[in-house]
Design a protein around this motif. Structure first.
Motif, mmCIF file in Angstrom:
data_model
loop_
_atom_site.group_PDB
_atom_site.id
_atom_site.type_symbol
_atom_site.label_atom_id
_atom_site.label_comp_id
_atom_site.label_asym_id
_atom_site.label_seq_id
_atom_site.Cartn_x
_atom_site.Cartn_y
_atom_site.Cartn_z
ATOM 1 N N PRO A 15 3.718 -5.055 2.998
ATOM 2 C CA PRO A 15 4.018 -4.490 1.871
ATOM 3 C C PRO A 15 5.174 -5.397 1.165
ATOM 4 O O PRO A 15 5.091 -5.474 -0.346
ATOM 5 C CB PRO A 15 4.173 -3.173 2.205
ATOM 6 N N ARG B 233 0.948 -3.724 -4.320
ATOM 7 C CA ARG B 233 1.152 -2.635 -3.200
ATOM 8 C C ARG B 233 0.400 -1.419 -3.773
ATOM 9 O O ARG B 233 -0.110 -0.381 -2.850
ATOM 10 C CB ARG B 233 2.794 -2.458 -3.116
ATOM 11 N N MET C 113 3.766 -2.200 8.855
ATOM 12 C CA MET C 113 2.101 -2.506 9.086
ATOM 13 C C MET C 113 1.732 -3.346 8.102
ATOM 14 O O MET C 113 2.122 -3.519 6.852
ATOM 15 C CB MET C 113 1.450 -1.079 8.919
ATOM 16 N N THR C 114 0.806 -4.392 8.746
ATOM 17 C CA THR C 114 0.355 -5.178 7.807
ATOM 18 C C THR C 114 -0.718 -4.755 6.869
ATOM 19 O O THR C 114 -1.197 -3.116 7.039
ATOM 20 C CB THR C 114 -0.593 -6.374 8.486
ATOM 21 N N ILE C 115 -1.035 -5.079 5.797
ATOM 22 C CA ILE C 115 -1.918 -4.475 4.931
ATOM 23 C C ILE C 115 -3.229 -4.136 5.673
ATOM 24 O O ILE C 115 -4.151 -3.168 5.245
ATOM 25 C CB ILE C 115 -2.021 -5.202 3.510
ATOM 26 N N LEU D 178 3.806 3.187 1.857
ATOM 27 C CA LEU D 178 3.238 2.265 2.817
ATOM 28 C C LEU D 178 4.295 1.942 3.884
ATOM 29 O O LEU D 178 5.646 1.956 3.455
ATOM 30 C CB LEU D 178 2.862 1.048 2.097
ATOM 31 N N ASN D 179 3.967 1.844 4.982
ATOM 32 C CA ASN D 179 4.609 1.522 6.156
ATOM 33 C C ASN D 179 4.920 0.374 6.050
ATOM 34 O O ASN D 179 4.173 -0.653 6.252
ATOM 35 C CB ASN D 179 3.855 2.032 7.645
ATOM 36 N N ASP E 283 -3.723 -3.411 8.881
ATOM 37 C CA ASP E 283 -3.516 -2.300 9.653
ATOM 38 C C ASP E 283 -3.226 -0.974 8.713
ATOM 39 O O ASP E 283 -4.018 0.160 8.842
ATOM 40 C CB ASP E 283 -2.135 -2.417 10.413
ATOM 41 N N THR E 284 -2.762 -1.217 7.461
ATOM 42 C CA THR E 284 -2.581 0.038 6.710
ATOM 43 C C THR E 284 -4.186 0.598 6.283
ATOM 44 O O THR E 284 -4.445 1.890 6.187
ATOM 45 C CB THR E 284 -1.951 -0.390 5.554
ATOM 46 N N ARG F 202 -6.331 2.209 0.309
ATOM 47 C CA ARG F 202 -6.143 3.090 1.486
ATOM 48 C C ARG F 202 -6.795 4.580 0.882
ATOM 49 O O ARG F 202 -7.396 5.187 1.861
ATOM 50 C CB ARG F 202 -4.848 3.136 1.750
ATOM 51 N N ALA G 162 -2.330 0.804 -1.774
ATOM 52 C CA ALA G 162 -2.302 2.262 -1.807
ATOM 53 C C ALA G 162 -3.423 2.985 -2.367
ATOM 54 O O ALA G 162 -4.286 3.803 -1.926
ATOM 55 C CB ALA G 162 -1.136 2.930 -2.535
ATOM 56 N N ASP H 44 -6.187 1.908 9.250
ATOM 57 C CA ASP H 44 -5.456 3.104 10.325
ATOM 58 C C ASP H 44 -6.328 4.408 10.081
ATOM 59 O O ASP H 44 -6.447 5.167 10.766
ATOM 60 C CB ASP H 44 -4.023 3.244 10.074
#
Length: 264
Positions: free
Chosen positions: A152, A160, A109-111, A105-106, A113-114, A167, A164, A117
């Protein structure tokens, strides 16, 4: 193997590395003649020690590695780098959960935005509908809506990994490939994440490929188990059959060495 979502036929992945002699590079057969298929509502576990070829096979399954030879079929049709439209559809249809959510995870980046994206990259929906979808995904993986504004680093390792997984589900894939998804987690949260993956597979009728060096963990989640050694599948069968009546010496070795961390 009919009606498979993804089917691999006689897959070989060979790497050339420099050996002792300057003009004689050695050939490493990372995957050596593997046939493999994933169906809706089925979890296929791939188990073996480090270096057995399981992660290379995963890379072929998700389209990151082009095989040296053999065929990759998606919904019965060949997938190749030359067909951009087929590859895009394939990419949307296969979600990936990596080993360590801290690096997957970046961190900036907020969750929210994750999760939005992948939808933005694929041109799906509006800003408002993408945010709504992200909140639905958080609910699906058992996280509160308040997690959306967090980074994250502000949530636990287990949370986390749930992000993932959310996402990986964002593009509504047909298959999830989970590569050692619990090995970076505390033992106390491993079972929670494994149960979540199993529940999602049933609810969404997903195909799932679960990759691990831990045969007990693979047993916990898998309908079918494939044991890999030296680039080949040396044993394949339903979980009970592989555990109770293993036919291969390597499988017996894995079973004998495995601590029973996750028994039913």
């Amino acid at each position: 193997m009919s009606n498979a979502i993804i089917e691999l036929e006689d897959i070989h992945v060979h790497h050339k590395i420099r050996g002792g002699k300057l003009f004689s590079p050695r050939l490493i057969k990372a995957v050596n003649g593997v046939d493999f298929a994933v169906h809706h509502g089925q979890t296929v576990g791939i188990v073996g020690e480090s270096g057995c070829g399981k992660s290379t096979l995963a890379s072929v399954l998700v389209g990151l590695q082009e095989p040296t030879s053999g065929k990759v079929l998606f919904d019965g049709k060949p997938v190749s780098r030359r067909n951009a439209a087929a590859r895009k559809e394939f990419g949307r249809s296969v979600g990936v959960v990596f080993q360590d959510p801290a690096t997957a995870l970046n961190p900036r980046m907020t969750i929210m935005d994750t999760l939005t994206d992948p939808l933005r990259v694929h041109g799906i929906g509006t800003s408002a509908t993408r945010r709504t979808k992200a909140l639905e995904l958080l609910d699906v993986v058992g996280l509160p809506a308040s997690a959306a504004s967090a980074l994250p680093s502000q949530v636990s390792g287990g949370q986390r990994q749930r992000v993932a997984i959310a996402r990986a589900l964002a593009l509504e894939p047909a298959v999830i490939v989970a590569d050692e998804p619990t090995s970076a987690l505390d033992v106390s949260v491993r079972a929670q994440v494994l149960n979540l993956l199993t529940d999602l597979k049933s609810q969404l009728n997903l195909g799932m490929v679960f990759i691990s060096h831990d045969i007990q963990t693979v047993r916990y989640v898998s309908d079918t188990i494939c044991v890999m050694n030296a680039g080949q599948i040396v044993e394949r069968g339903d979980a009970a059959q592989v555990f109770d009546r293993p036919t291969n010496d390597y499988t017996r070795t894995l079973l004998g060495a495995a601590p029973a961390l996750l028994e039913h």
